[in-house]
Design a protein around this motif. Sequence first.
Motif, PDB file in Angstrom:
ATOM      1  N   ARG A  88       0.840  -1.208   0.000  1.00 51.68           N
ATOM      2  CA  ARG A  88       0.000   0.000   0.000  1.00 51.68           C
ATOM      3  C   ARG A  88       0.869   1.250   0.000  1.00 51.68           C
ATOM      4  O   ARG A  88       0.613   2.190  -0.746  1.00 51.68           O
ATOM      5  CB  ARG A  88      -0.920  -0.025   1.219  1.00 51.68           C
ATOM      6  CG  ARG A  88      -1.832   1.167   1.369  1.00 51.68           C
ATOM      7  CD  ARG A  88      -3.062   1.155   0.467  1.00 51.68           C
ATOM      8  NE  ARG A  88      -3.890   0.008   0.660  1.00 51.68           N
ATOM      9  CZ  ARG A  88      -4.864  -0.088   1.572  1.00 51.68           C
ATOM     10  NH1 ARG A  88      -5.124   0.912   2.380  1.00 51.68           N
ATOM     11  NH2 ARG A  88      -5.574  -1.180   1.654  1.00 51.68           N
ATOM     12  N   LEU A  89       1.921   1.268   0.825  1.00 58.90           N
ATOM     13  CA  LEU A  89       2.816   2.426   0.852  1.00 58.90           C
ATOM     14  C   LEU A  89       3.509   2.612  -0.487  1.00 58.90           C
ATOM     15  O   LEU A  89       3.618   3.727  -0.999  1.00 58.90           O
ATOM     16  CB  LEU A  89       3.847   2.279   1.977  1.00 58.90           C
ATOM     17  CG  LEU A  89       3.289   2.356   3.398  1.00 58.90           C
ATOM     18  CD1 LEU A  89       4.363   1.992   4.410  1.00 58.90           C
ATOM     19  CD2 LEU A  89       2.721   3.742   3.682  1.00 58.90           C
ATOM     20  N   CYS A  92       1.440   4.173  -3.127  1.00 61.26           N
ATOM     21  CA  CYS A  92       1.260   5.615  -2.914  1.00 61.26           C
ATOM     22  C   CYS A  92       2.560   6.377  -3.161  1.00 61.26           C
ATOM     23  O   CYS A  92       2.668   7.552  -2.837  1.00 61.26           O
ATOM     24  CB  CYS A  92       0.778   5.881  -1.487  1.00 61.26           C
ATOM     25  SG  CYS A  92      -0.876   5.266  -1.166  1.00 61.26           S
ATOM     26  N   SER A 126      -3.709   6.976   1.409  1.00 60.63           N
ATOM     27  CA  SER A 126      -3.356   5.549   1.465  1.00 60.63           C
ATOM     28  C   SER A 126      -4.473   4.683   2.019  1.00 60.63           C
ATOM     29  O   SER A 126      -4.536   3.489   1.745  1.00 60.63           O
ATOM     30  CB  SER A 126      -2.094   5.345   2.314  1.00 60.63           C
ATOM     31  OG  SER A 126      -2.389   5.537   3.703  1.00 60.63           O
TER      32      SER A 126
END
Length: 145
Positions: A88-89, A92, A126
């Motif tokens: 997820r990080l 982003c 996020s």
Amino acid sequence: MIEQLTVCLPDGPGKLAAMCGLLGHNGVQIHALMVAETVDFGIIRVICDRPRHTAELLCGAGYNAMCTRVVAVEVQNVPGALGTLLDRLSSCDLNVEYAYTCCVDSRTADIIKVTGEPLEIKLRESGLALLTAADLYDPDEVARA
């Protein structure tokens, strides 16, 4: 984002014990601790209650201490949770400099130093379950911060 205590500690027997003893003697609750070593010193990263007060306490005792802003993300304590968080990080466009895990009460949190601009906007977008300082340590410290 939350405040993490970062201490540069000279390498040697008893140095970490002395620092932790000082914190305990002064009523500082350590929730998480991560040690990274270099050739001559260790970098100690601490999630504690009253991080700013603790940095001042340590500096007054001759330690090199400061507060660093990091992200605390609540995760499920199951296999694959960290991988999902890191994906997820990455999606982003956020870079992870370092990470470690802690448990506070019934929560499991990954503490992560992330970089990327604009950081606050990317973190909001996020969709991660970000924890606040009040979720992790003394709310009175948060009010004074």
